[in-house]
Design an enzyme around this catalytic site. Sequence first.
Site, PDB file in Angstrom:
ATOM      1  N   GLY A   1      22.419 -10.358   5.403  1.00  0.00           N
ATOM      2  CA  GLY A   1      21.750  -9.800   6.581  1.00  0.00           C
ATOM      3  C   GLY A   1      20.475 -10.535   6.948  1.00  0.00           C
ATOM      4  N   ASP A   2      19.764 -11.008   5.954  1.00  0.00           N
ATOM      5  CA  ASP A   2      18.459 -11.641   6.202  1.00  0.00           C
ATOM      6  C   ASP A   2      18.549 -12.953   6.973  1.00  0.00           C
ATOM      7  OD1 ASP A   2      17.934  -9.920   3.520  1.00  0.00           O
ATOM      8  OD2 ASP A   2      16.066 -10.161   4.645  1.00  0.00           O
TER       9      ASP A   2
END
Lengths: 444, 409
Positions: free
Chosen positions: A199-200
């Site tokens: 996600g990052d």
Amino acid sequence: MTVSGGSVPLRPGQRGPLTDLVVLDCSMVWAGPYATKLLGDLGATIIKVEANRQLDSVRGPAIPPSSSSAIGLYANNDPGKDPWNRNGYFNKYNRNKLGVCMNILMPEGRAVFMELAAIADVVVENFGGGVFERMGFGYDVIRGVNEDLIFVSMPPSGNGGPEAKYVGYGVAIEQLGGIVARTGYRGDDTPMKTGINYGDPIAGIHTAGYIMTALMHRRKTGRGQYIDLSQREATINWTAESVLGYQMAGQDPTWIGNRDDYMAPSGVYRCTGEDSWIALAVGSDAEWRGLCTAIARENLLTDYPTYERRAQHHDAIDAAIGAWTAQRAAADAMAIFQQHGVAAGICSDNRQVVHDPHLEARGFWPEVRHSTAGSHILAGEAWQYSRTQAAIYAAAPALGEHTDYVLREILGKSDEEIAKLHEAGVLENTPEAILQQRAQSGTA
Amino acid sequence: MEGPLTGTRVIDLSQYIAGPYCGRIMAGFGADVIKVEPPDGDPIRRWGPFPEAAPNPETGAFHLYLNQGKRSVTLDIETEDGRALLRELLGTADVLIESFRPGMLASLGFGYEQLKEEFPGLLYVSVTPFGQTGPYAQYHAWEITTYALSGLMYITGEPDREPLKNGGYLGQYGAGQNAYIATLAGLWERAVSGLGQHVDVSVFEHATSLLEMTDMAYIYAGQIYPRSGNGARAAWGIYPCADGFVGVVSGPLRRWANIATLMEEPILANSRYQQAGSQSELRDEIDALMLPWLITHEKEEIYQKAQALGLPFGYVATPADLFKNEQLQYRGFFHEVDHPVAGKLRYPSIAAHFSDGLWESRRAPLLGEHTNEVVASLGHDAASRAQLSAAGAFGGATHGVSATSGGTR
């Protein structure tokens, strides 16, 4: 009236298409720093503001436990006297950035921060939903000193709405964004997380592009912008075809291991040596011919001439390929497959990818000298420019390494003014935990 | 709608996923993206899924998403007339996106070095598996290939089983998203210098840049980083629940007691478990205390209740779950877009709200839908177009359906 960009001195080696931009980076950990890393590698001046009371968690603890399991991240396996400056995670994502350490909750610190915000083109923060605003640094406040600013928030699910205050780590975002529902061994009853916190970086790569979009808009209209990014939505953007596919088929996708919906065979095959593998996929009949020739099994060509046949008899084909690769080193197998037009690549471990001959030839791993961690290589970026070549020219800042430089060279403060701010405790380059330890042991 | 890239013209020769995804983002922000396709279309049009599982070059999910907002022109650049038209189009363009094997376009006279004198302002963006230079430049790759070489695959999956690819095509999307940044940065600089340049984007390098910190574990400390499956930490990972799977994330440690509250299991609050924290030795014991509650509750409920207690849980969301989620509904993330063949579908838009509202969701073009209007705009009258068509410059048939808007953001 604001003077944005172009007004700060460039550092030695700083180049690329964005050298006229200034970004004030209030983000931590991975997603936000990933976005500003991209812009910094493109030449922008990135001023990272940190607090000595709450270190960026990827600097590691100021005083690591003696049996730290994270020991592997320290330069040369040695936390040294300043472990917070020697952590590989932080040092990877914060290269090319100027580091300022100050207490922005003190009035004098807040004033310095607003001076920096006034000359910045962009402010980036990735605190939980609304936290930065409650600290007194909302878009409306900062806009008061810099009307055409681009201001970016990037909480897990965006600001506003029922989940605005939800907390999220990358490990949960990759689930919420639809990646994990399609990742897992074929036939297993549980899906699998990926090897990273996906996600990052997805949020970071989106954010850098959206910032450029808003800057183009500003150039056209003179208007600044508030960008409210959702890390979850960013992730869904990269799984979009499954969202459309669900509406067409009326059923959810599942995980299919190393197989592929559009190619057969597709898989990973064991080679000689420990835990050594090669991956390949066949996307056309021509590639299939190449594969059968490469492994000297032309009979497979007549047995399974079409994609449909290959998909049907995937197990038998896997066995034939595996029997051939099991006799060969992965790198040799890759070379032979590629000579025959087959899209094969070895499953590199972290050592092999660092020594990959292609990446080396393209200069993907430039070396920088860090003030206390020493000289090391760092992963580069996915793009190269023919004319305004970007560069990785400086290591990550030690905590507060550029505090004085930024206040003097960028804000034009005098040495007296800077000394005063140090004395008042506004500027402090040592972690709070270390200061307390010194005070307790009476060696302050 | 006037977008930040309105007035920017892009000639998008790229195929499959990575390059077209870059063009999609540009189109959504207002650029005039002309997708130049071979007469039988971008091969991605042959990839499903399709409505009713019926293959149709206009209705594949990838195509519909990746080519949103573009115009489609078919040109056979194997013909001299086709190449002449491409050159005329490049004379009107700010950006060229292409994804051919390095050297292919040069063999047709459209290499960067061949174009830069005639079109000094052209930003020439190549999005390929390995980039334009280096020993693998001519190598062939699909998603699994670059994913394996990057090191991402080696660290995904169980240690005693084979490395595992992530689902989907994240390497391709990511390279396209990177190409978008690189293209806009190039345009930003060009506005001052007036000069274009060659931007060389590599899928392999994008994937490698995602290694989080495992590359540093080797560079800094000489460690080989292994696969660890769904993780060996206690109360941290993917767990079954009543209707699927949830992501239990037991950090930060100070909130440990909230897990006991959530799961209505006071024994979990025992300081012994809290101190175990992320250590694995009590994993089975802790799992046994959590599972009875987890498997009797549904994922969305577990997620909402955990978050209300400050626990950063997630759940393994399927597309069906995404459409049910209230936050995504509140933010209006999905835009309904009508398409003359595929009909109405809800598309992901973009991942942010811009205060000035810069994004517009539009539909993908039919193959060759805009050939006529685009070639006419180059000054070719009906007679000239008929001549070009007869000579085979366009290959297949052309269409005439108007674009419809699907929502803004």
